[in-house]
Design an enzyme around this catalytic site. Sequence first.
Site, PDB file in Angstrom:
ATOM      1  N   CYS A  10      19.552 -18.279   8.797  1.00 43.80           N
ATOM      2  CA  CYS A  10      20.520 -17.448   9.521  1.00 43.80           C
ATOM      3  C   CYS A  10      20.544 -16.069   8.869  1.00 43.80           C
ATOM      4  O   CYS A  10      19.603 -15.711   8.154  1.00 43.80           O
ATOM      5  CB  CYS A  10      21.899 -18.104   9.575  1.00 43.80           C
ATOM      6  SG  CYS A  10      22.707 -18.337   7.969  1.00 43.80           S
ATOM      7  N   ARG A  16      26.092 -20.566   8.821  1.00 43.43           N
ATOM      8  CA  ARG A  16      25.405 -21.489   9.725  1.00 43.43           C
ATOM      9  C   ARG A  16      24.282 -22.286   9.049  1.00 43.43           C
ATOM     10  O   ARG A  16      24.239 -23.524   9.176  1.00 43.43           O
ATOM     11  CB  ARG A  16      24.827 -20.712  10.921  1.00 43.43           C
ATOM     12  CG  ARG A  16      25.897 -20.153  11.832  1.00 43.43           C
ATOM     13  CD  ARG A  16      25.328 -19.124  12.793  1.00 43.43           C
ATOM     14  NE  ARG A  16      24.912 -17.915  12.078  1.00 43.43           N
ATOM     15  CZ  ARG A  16      24.336 -16.855  12.638  1.00 43.43           C
ATOM     16  NH1 ARG A  16      24.083 -16.884  13.944  1.00 43.43           N
ATOM     17  NH2 ARG A  16      24.016 -15.799  11.927  1.00 43.43           N
ATOM     18  N   ASP A 124      27.350 -16.373  15.472  1.00 42.64           N
ATOM     19  CA  ASP A 124      27.718 -16.075  14.088  1.00 42.64           C
ATOM     20  C   ASP A 124      29.242 -16.220  13.940  1.00 42.64           C
ATOM     21  O   ASP A 124      29.995 -15.466  14.558  1.00 42.64           O
ATOM     22  CB  ASP A 124      27.268 -14.641  13.787  1.00 42.64           C
ATOM     23  CG  ASP A 124      27.532 -14.232  12.355  1.00 42.64           C
ATOM     24  OD1 ASP A 124      28.245 -14.972  11.643  1.00 42.64           O
ATOM     25  OD2 ASP A 124      27.024 -13.175  11.954  1.00 42.64           O
TER      26      ASP A 124
END
Length: 152
Positions: A10, A16, A124
């Site tokens: 990420c 994440r 996000d």
Amino acid sequence: MSPTKILMVCLGNICRSPLAEGILRSKLDTKKYIVDSAGTGHWHIGNPPDNRSIKVGTQNGLDISQLKGRQFSEQDFIDFDHIFVMDQNNLEDVLAMATTEAHKEKVSMILDAIFPGEDVDVPDPYNGTMTDFKRVYEMLNQACEVIATQYT
Ligand code: 4NP
């Protein structure tokens, strides 16, 4: 046989991808598979995951508190068999660092596992709320369930 190596990527490697790492590792035989994560950005090198990712992990029986952020590097194309990215920006950033077609072919969007060909992002959650982190967990868990069955 040497283990299959899977990398989750990420932007920050604190929200994440550490969750994706913990989730997929929990679904695979750790003698046969190595799962790691990295960020395209450098800001959180050496840092633990975001508290909200740690919390949603704990709520689902995963301990990701000991993971440490690191930055994605060209060497990862050599070291890993498959690279799963969370969103379109990660995809562009990672592909821009690939020097061979074989390396490019190792990269895919993680949600392709559940929405093939639709280019769906894992949003996000960094500037979001705990609800956003819970949604991210659910998406990643569904995708990793499919990925794990593909590998085993
Ligand atoms: P992640 O979330 O890419 O899921 O780890 C982010 C974490 C930190 C930042 C951006 C996204 N940041 O800008 O510091």
